[in-house]
Design an enzyme around this catalytic site. Structure first.
Site, PDB file in Angstrom:
ATOM      1  N   GLY A   1      -4.600   2.442   1.261  1.00 34.11           N
ATOM      2  CA  GLY A   1      -3.921   2.225   2.532  1.00 34.11           C
ATOM      3  C   GLY A   1      -3.098   3.449   2.854  1.00 34.11           C
ATOM      4  O   GLY A   1      -2.563   4.083   1.942  1.00 34.11           O
TER       5      GLY A   1
ATOM      6  N   LYS B   1      -6.351   0.718   8.670  1.00 36.37           N
ATOM      7  CA  LYS B   1      -5.627   1.615   7.770  1.00 36.37           C
ATOM      8  C   LYS B   1      -5.905   1.335   6.304  1.00 36.37           C
ATOM      9  O   LYS B   1      -5.286   1.918   5.434  1.00 36.37           O
ATOM     10  CB  LYS B   1      -4.130   1.500   8.043  1.00 36.37           C
TER      11      LYS B   1
ATOM     12  N   SER C   1       6.691   2.578   8.460  1.00 36.61           N
ATOM     13  CA  SER C   1       7.907   2.261   9.209  1.00 36.61           C
ATOM     14  C   SER C   1       8.491   0.900   8.876  1.00 36.61           C
ATOM     15  O   SER C   1       9.699   0.714   8.861  1.00 36.61           O
ATOM     16  CB  SER C   1       7.631   2.355  10.706  1.00 36.61           C
TER      17      SER C   1
ATOM     18  N   THR D   1       3.312   2.566  10.923  1.00 39.32           N
ATOM     19  CA  THR D   1       2.489   1.512  10.355  1.00 39.32           C
ATOM     20  C   THR D   1       3.266   0.852   9.240  1.00 39.32           C
ATOM     21  O   THR D   1       4.324   1.320   8.852  1.00 39.32           O
ATOM     22  CB  THR D   1       1.159   2.059   9.809  1.00 39.32           C
TER      23      THR D   1
END
Length: 180
Positions: free
Chosen positions: A51, A39, A130, A7
């Site tokens: 988050g 998220k 990521s 994410t």
């Protein structure tokens, strides 16, 4: 067993306001498992926005623990984050959790990691996941070269740039701002 992962979460404090956003992609091995994962969560009637990146189940466990800490420390976000990080580092069960969190209120932005870190990010930009380095780089450029944009506009653009580059990040964005 194939892991569900990846994410991008980005938060920015700019010109007296905070915005926190994330994409919606969950990836399983080389495939998109879900494209509209939420998220970003609001706590304390929207006064705190969180988050998360990493394992979804682990992130929910941490989110619940963080909420417990907020209640225990009279909604003091920084103190709750520090206490969560201490528990996370010391507790054998929690230590195995694979997730990170960004938390924000109207005044500050923090990154909480499983190594016991609570970081107040440089340049008032927090990015995890990521695509975090892409979003972080874009946010830095936006703060420097487009200071007329709002925090929310910067987060949206930084996440869109990350989604254009990172295969684990999509354009299904959720962006929230903490209430006063």
């Amino acid at each position: 067993m194939t892991k569900i992962r990846s994410t991008t979460v980005c938060g920015i404090y700019h010109n007296g306001e905070v915005a926190l956003g994330a994409d919606g992609q969950a990836t399983m091995d080389k495939h998109i498992a879900k494209s509209n994962v939420k998220k970003i969560r609001k706590l304390l009637d929207g006064k705190i926005v969180t988050g998360f990146a990493g394992s979804t189940a682990d992130a929910f466990t941490l989110l619940e623990r963080f909420e417990e800490k907020l209640n225990a420390y009279q909604s003091n976000m920084k103190r709750a984050a520090i206490e969560l990080a201490k528990d996370w580092r010391k507790d054998q069960y929690l230590r195995k959790l694979e997730a990170m969190m960004v938390v924000a209120n109207k005044d500050e932005l923090l990154i909480i990691s499983g190594t016991g870190d609570v970081l107040e990010p440089d340049n008032q930009i927090a990015a995890i996941g990521s695509g975090s380095m892409y979003a972080h780089a874009a946010a830095l450029a936006l703060k420097k070269h487009a200071p007329h944009l709002s925090a929310e506009e910067m987060v949206r653009e930084a996440l869109n740039i990350a989604a254009d580059i990172c295969i684990y990040t999509n354009h299904n964005l959720i962006i929230e701002k903490p209430s006063s």
